[in-house]
Scaffold this motif. Structure first.
Motif, PDB file in Angstrom:
ATOM      1  N   ASN A 277       2.948  -1.769 -12.106  1.00  0.00           N
ATOM      2  CA  ASN A 277       2.900  -3.226 -12.047  1.00  0.00           C
ATOM      3  C   ASN A 277       4.260  -3.799 -11.656  1.00  0.00           C
ATOM      4  O   ASN A 277       5.299  -3.219 -11.949  1.00  0.00           O
ATOM      5  N   ASP A 278       4.222  -4.889 -10.947  1.00  0.00           N
ATOM      6  CA  ASP A 278       5.430  -5.674 -10.685  1.00  0.00           C
ATOM      7  C   ASP A 278       5.037  -7.150 -10.748  1.00  0.00           C
ATOM      8  O   ASP A 278       3.866  -7.479 -10.779  1.00  0.00           O
ATOM      9  N   ASP A 279       6.016  -8.011 -10.786  1.00  0.00           N
ATOM     10  CA  ASP A 279       5.746  -9.441 -10.946  1.00  0.00           C
ATOM     11  C   ASP A 279       5.593 -10.185  -9.624  1.00  0.00           C
ATOM     12  O   ASP A 279       5.428 -11.406  -9.624  1.00  0.00           O
ATOM     13  N   TYR A 280       5.631  -9.476  -8.493  1.00  0.00           N
ATOM     14  CA  TYR A 280       5.669 -10.157  -7.207  1.00  0.00           C
ATOM     15  C   TYR A 280       4.502  -9.836  -6.278  1.00  0.00           C
ATOM     16  O   TYR A 280       4.129 -10.673  -5.466  1.00  0.00           O
ATOM     17  N   THR A 281       3.953  -8.624  -6.346  1.00  0.00           N
ATOM     18  CA  THR A 281       2.869  -8.243  -5.437  1.00  0.00           C
ATOM     19  C   THR A 281       1.602  -9.004  -5.824  1.00  0.00           C
ATOM     20  O   THR A 281       1.170  -8.954  -6.981  1.00  0.00           O
ATOM     21  N   PRO A 282       0.986  -9.698  -4.871  1.00  0.00           N
ATOM     22  CA  PRO A 282      -0.243 -10.448  -5.183  1.00  0.00           C
ATOM     23  C   PRO A 282      -1.378  -9.525  -5.615  1.00  0.00           C
ATOM     24  O   PRO A 282      -1.529  -8.407  -5.105  1.00  0.00           O
ATOM     25  N   MET A 283      -2.168  -9.996  -6.545  1.00  0.00           N
ATOM     26  CA  MET A 283      -3.301  -9.216  -7.053  1.00  0.00           C
ATOM     27  C   MET A 283      -4.278  -8.859  -5.930  1.00  0.00           C
ATOM     28  O   MET A 283      -4.821  -7.760  -5.908  1.00  0.00           O
TER      29      MET A 283
ATOM     30  N   GLN B 135       5.637  -3.079   4.772  1.00  0.00           N
ATOM     31  CA  GLN B 135       5.307  -3.866   5.974  1.00  0.00           C
ATOM     32  C   GLN B 135       4.971  -5.309   5.608  1.00  0.00           C
ATOM     33  O   GLN B 135       5.213  -6.231   6.384  1.00  0.00           O
ATOM     34  N   ASN B 136       4.376  -5.466   4.421  1.00  0.00           N
ATOM     35  CA  ASN B 136       3.993  -6.802   3.963  1.00  0.00           C
ATOM     36  C   ASN B 136       5.020  -7.398   2.993  1.00  0.00           C
ATOM     37  O   ASN B 136       4.732  -8.403   2.326  1.00  0.00           O
ATOM     38  N   GLN B 137       6.163  -6.783   2.901  1.00  0.00           N
ATOM     39  CA  GLN B 137       7.280  -7.240   2.077  1.00  0.00           C
ATOM     40  C   GLN B 137       6.918  -7.410   0.598  1.00  0.00           C
ATOM     41  O   GLN B 137       7.302  -8.393  -0.046  1.00  0.00           O
ATOM     42  N   HIS B 138       6.183  -6.411   0.077  1.00  0.00           N
ATOM     43  CA  HIS B 138       5.838  -6.392  -1.347  1.00  0.00           C
ATOM     44  C   HIS B 138       6.549  -5.221  -2.011  1.00  0.00           C
ATOM     45  O   HIS B 138       6.662  -4.148  -1.427  1.00  0.00           O
ATOM     46  N   PRO B 139       6.994  -5.400  -3.256  1.00  0.00           N
ATOM     47  CA  PRO B 139       7.697  -4.318  -3.955  1.00  0.00           C
ATOM     48  C   PRO B 139       6.764  -3.340  -4.683  1.00  0.00           C
ATOM     49  O   PRO B 139       7.199  -2.628  -5.590  1.00  0.00           O
TER      50      PRO B 139
ATOM     51  N   ARG C 297      -1.447  -3.416 -18.440  1.00  0.00           N
ATOM     52  CA  ARG C 297      -0.829  -2.247 -19.098  1.00  0.00           C
ATOM     53  C   ARG C 297       0.447  -1.752 -18.423  1.00  0.00           C
ATOM     54  O   ARG C 297       1.137  -0.907 -18.969  1.00  0.00           O
ATOM     55  N   GLY C 298       0.703  -2.206 -17.209  1.00  0.00           N
ATOM     56  CA  GLY C 298       1.925  -1.805 -16.523  1.00  0.00           C
ATOM     57  C   GLY C 298       1.763  -0.622 -15.582  1.00  0.00           C
ATOM     58  O   GLY C 298       2.589  -0.406 -14.703  1.00  0.00           O
ATOM     59  N   VAL C 299       0.714   0.147 -15.751  1.00  0.00           N
ATOM     60  CA  VAL C 299       0.464   1.315 -14.906  1.00  0.00           C
ATOM     61  C   VAL C 299      -1.033   1.621 -14.949  1.00  0.00           C
ATOM     62  O   VAL C 299      -1.701   1.364 -15.951  1.00  0.00           O
ATOM     63  N   GLY C 300      -1.538   2.177 -13.842  1.00  0.00           N
ATOM     64  CA  GLY C 300      -2.952   2.541 -13.791  1.00  0.00           C
ATOM     65  C   GLY C 300      -3.185   3.678 -12.812  1.00  0.00           C
ATOM     66  O   GLY C 300      -2.416   3.888 -11.874  1.00  0.00           O
ATOM     67  N   VAL C 301      -4.249   4.417 -13.065  1.00  0.00           N
ATOM     68  CA  VAL C 301      -4.587   5.570 -12.229  1.00  0.00           C
ATOM     69  C   VAL C 301      -5.507   5.109 -11.098  1.00  0.00           C
ATOM     70  O   VAL C 301      -6.546   4.502 -11.331  1.00  0.00           O
ATOM     71  N   CYS C 302      -5.099   5.435  -9.874  1.00  0.00           N
ATOM     72  CA  CYS C 302      -5.903   5.097  -8.694  1.00  0.00           C
ATOM     73  C   CYS C 302      -6.879   6.219  -8.350  1.00  0.00           C
ATOM     74  O   CYS C 302      -7.908   5.978  -7.732  1.00  0.00           O
ATOM     75  N   GLY C 303      -6.535   7.456  -8.706  1.00  0.00           N
ATOM     76  CA  GLY C 303      -7.379   8.614  -8.413  1.00  0.00           C
ATOM     77  C   GLY C 303      -6.604   9.895  -8.635  1.00  0.00           C
ATOM     78  O   GLY C 303      -5.394   9.867  -8.850  1.00  0.00           O
ATOM     79  N   ALA C 304      -7.311  11.028  -8.579  1.00  0.00           N
ATOM     80  CA  ALA C 304      -6.690  12.347  -8.736  1.00  0.00           C
ATOM     81  C   ALA C 304      -7.008  13.181  -7.503  1.00  0.00           C
ATOM     82  O   ALA C 304      -8.166  13.268  -7.083  1.00  0.00           O
TER      83      ALA C 304
END
Length: 127
Positions: free
Chosen positions: A55-61, A115-119, A89-96
Motif C-alpha cells: 500500500n501507498d498513499d498516492y496510487t489511485p485505487m 510510466q503512469n508516475q505512481h509509486p 492491511r498495508g499488503v496483499g497477495v496478488c497470486g502465487a
C-alpha cells in the motif's frame, strides 16, 4: 562315447577351476546374468512465490484494480477485494507463481506504475 570335461575347458570333477583376475566374471561355466535397473528421475514441483502488493498513499485505487485485472487476470470484484485488502492491511497477495513468472509480473507492474508516475510497489516472497 564318453564326454571329457577337460577337453571343453571344464575342471575335472571335484577340483575347482583356477581363475585369473580377468576371468572372474566371464568364465565358460558362469553365464552372463545381470539385473537391469531403471532409474527414474525424481521430479519435484517448482517452488512457488507469492506476488505481494504494498500500500501507498498516492496510487489511485482504480489504477490498482486495473493492474490486478491486467497482470493477474482477476475479475473486477476480486481485484476490488484485493485492492481494499491492500489499502486496509498495508499488503496483499496478488497470486502465487513460479519464480520466473512472479519476477516477470513484478517487473510488469512496476514498469506500468512508473510510466503512469505512481509509486506502487510489488515484491515476491517464497510461498
Amino acid at each position: 562315447m564318453r564326454f571329457d570335461h577337460t577337453s571343453q575347458g571344464f575342471p575335472p570333477a571335484g577340483r575347482p577351476a583356477a581363475m585369473s583376475d580377468g576371468d572372474k566374471t566371464n568364465t565358460p561355466d558362469s553365464p552372463n546374468v545381470g539385473v537391469v535397473v531403471k532409474t527414474r528421475p525424481r521430479t519435484r514441483k517448482p517452488a512457488m512465490y507469492k506476488v505481494l502488493m504494498l500500500n501507498d498513499d498516492y496510487t489511485p485505487m482504480e489504477f490498482v484494480v486495473h493492474v490486478l485485472e491486467r497482470f493477474f487476470q482477476k475479475s473486477r470484484d476480486e481485484a476490488t477485494r484485493i485492492m481494499l485488502h491492500v489499502h486496509k492491511r498495508g499488503v496483499g497477495v496478488c497470486g502465487a507463481y513460479t519464480y520466473e513468472v512472479a519476477e516477470t509480473k513484478v517487473t510488469q507492474v512496476m514498469d506500468l506504475a512508473r510510466q503512469n508516475q505512481h509509486p506502487l510497489q510489488c515484491t515476491i516472497e517464497k510461498d
